[in-house]
Design a protein around this motif. Structure first.
Motif: not given
Length: 468
Positions: A366-376, A393-398
RNA sequence: GCCGAGGUGACAGAGCGGCUAAUGUGACGGACUGCAGAUCCGUUUCCUGGGGGUUCGACUCCCUCCCUCGGCACCA
């Protein structure tokens, strides 16, 4: 997708199906409140807090119960040492518990029952066990007769009784019929607090509180019973014996146990002197750093607690935080549309997140998926041309995914009065920089830093953060 | 003795019967920059503890051995 959990009873992954439809009845053994909580407590309660949050994220209505053991030999000892009343000692450390766990983002349970508030109910349970011949009275003490529920032994520990006795440190007590029997009720020694009971002045044994209080609040059968690995035996097996002898029903459907924390690859213990309270750790690392550190490992694995690893978590957390704050501070088109790439990236992260968490709460994934999001998100901002819709949308996902892990719950540092002032000062600073008056621009930056505000010139304009 | 977890790159730590084996940290190079920081782009490293088996094919399944950590009546 179905949630699978590792059940200590079967030793296997099982599909999670609560007994009461959408409701999940969850009980986690709480601390004995004779001292400040240590990082081991943090590990356990953060793990189960995260599990609870994820169950809620999946749409379950979770009723979460966690007890406080507020009567115990160690509390009495502590009270004697400090010359305080035992009740005062336990109350003090309960407050400390809530404070420490609150800082780590551990939400309160729905109920936090205390043993001393439930003495009559405990006495009633013990009396019933005596009536049913599962327990016997011996000189003011009441013991549970383990052989009366012999088939429960090994249900969680997967050990045979004979094998356990080989390496065991069981203290013989001539009052017990069998050395493996355990106390349900202990007679008070002179000067010790106690409650009147059919067997005289006394207090509950350790295990009985969990059986009585969980049944009282959540019914005869729990969906999830959690706790540290060390509680598997004897504590949890004793709970099963008492509860099932008492109610005749399955006590808990899924048993979840978290792994332990080692310190510099050694077992954490007071005798080794490598013992850290949550307070000590939080004096050196921000709560979110500690939380990220804890959820970066699967809850059943052992975690090594070492400064190098905490430092690493601090750097990693800054990366997440920077990505999050950058979204809050970026300049963009003001257009509410969400780009196709953004929508896809969010969906990919969410899919990875859910798949990981469905697999016995794999928070590392789950943490890795958060970093995926951060990288994007970082790459998108770097390219420029984002819309307000992308950012929101990105803030909402975070917030959505981070929230399950207890991370990124405050707003990005952007829109408040401090933000306005920082922007104003930065405008002045940029004017100075434009005329190459670096003395002035650096003075503003340095003075802001003294105040705890770090400003940075990003490719997309000002970036700032509050840093103590 | 018994029970449990595990051995993956410089470190931490995921995954998967066959895809360039995540993610984070570190290191190196480049971009950006007055400086700093952040960020971006690229590179770096293991073919997954030893042996055997199943399979067209295993890091992934099975067996065995070695090693590490933890539990065994206080303990999150």
């Amino acid at each position: 997708m179905a949630l699978k959990v590792h059940n200590t009873a079967s030793g296997e992954l099982e599909e999670f199906r609560p007994a009461h439809g959408n409701r999940v009845h969850m009980y986690v053994c709480g601390p004995t409140v004779y001292d400040f909580c240590h990082i081991g407590h943090a590990r356990s309660y953060v793990a189960f807090d995260t599990i609870r949050r994820y169950l809620e994220y999946k749409g379950y209505a979770v009723i979460y119960l966690q007890n406080f053991t507020d009567v115990d030999d160690k509390i009495l000892k502590r009270a004697r040492e400090t010359g305080r009343d035992p009740r005062e000692v336990s109350r003090f450390f309960i407050d400390a518990y809530f404070e420490d766990m609150g800082r780590l983002g551990v939400r309160r349970a729905n109920f936090h029952p205390r043993v001393t508030d439930h003495i009559p109910e405990i006495i009633a349970t013990v009396r019933d066990l005596v009536d049913k011949k599962h327990a016997y009275v011996a000189d003011g003490d009441v013991f549970f007769c383990v052989t009366s529920m012999k088939d429960v032994v090994g249900r969680l520990s997967h050990q045979k009784l004979e094998d356990m006795l080989v390496g065991a440190r069981v203290e013989p007590d001539e009052k017990k019929c069998d050395p493996i029997d355990f106390a349900l009720w202990k007679r008070s020694k002179p000067g010790e607090p106690g409650w009147e009971s059919p067997w005289g002045q006394g207090r509950p044994g350790w295990h009985i509180e969990c059986s009585t209080m969980s049944t009282l609040y959540l019914g005869n059968t729990l969906d999830i019973h959690g706790g540290g690995m060390d509680l598997i035996f004897p504590h949890h097996e004793s709970e099963i014996m008492q509860s099932e002898a008492h109610t005749g029903e399955t006590f808990a459907r899924y048993w979840l146990h978290n792994g332990f924390i080692n310190v510099n690859k050694e077992k954490m213990s007071k005798s080794l002197g490598n013992f850290f309270t949550i307070r000590e750790v939080l004096a050196r690392y921000e709560p979110e750093v500690v939380r990220l550190f804890l959820v970066s490992t699967h809850y059943r694995s052992q975690i090594d607690f070492a400064d190098t690893l905490l430092d690493e978590a601090r750097t990693a957390r800054a990366r997440l935080r920077n990505a999050y704050d950058a979204l809050g501070q970026a300049r963009d088109s003001g257009d509410g549309a969400v780009g196709e790439e953004t929508a896809k990236a969010i969906e990919a992260s969410r899919t990875r997140f859910v798949a990981g968490m469905d697999d016995d709460f794999n928070t590392r994934e789950a943490v890795a998926s958060l970093f995926d999001l951060a990288n994007f998100s970082n790459a998108l901002l770097h390219k420029g041309g984002t819309s307000r819709g992308d950012r929101e949308a990105l803030l909402g996902a975070f917030r959505e995914l981070g929230g399950v892990l207890g991370l990124l719950q405050d707003r990005p540092q952007d829109a408040d009065i401090v933000g306005g002032l920082v922007r104003l000062l930065d405008e002045v600073r940029q004017e100075a920089r434009a005329r190459k008056d670096y003395a002035t621009s650096d003075k503003i930056r340095d003075r802001l830093r003294e105040l705890g505000v770090v400003v940075e010139d990003g490719a997309q304009g000002l970036r700032w953060k509050i840093q103590k």
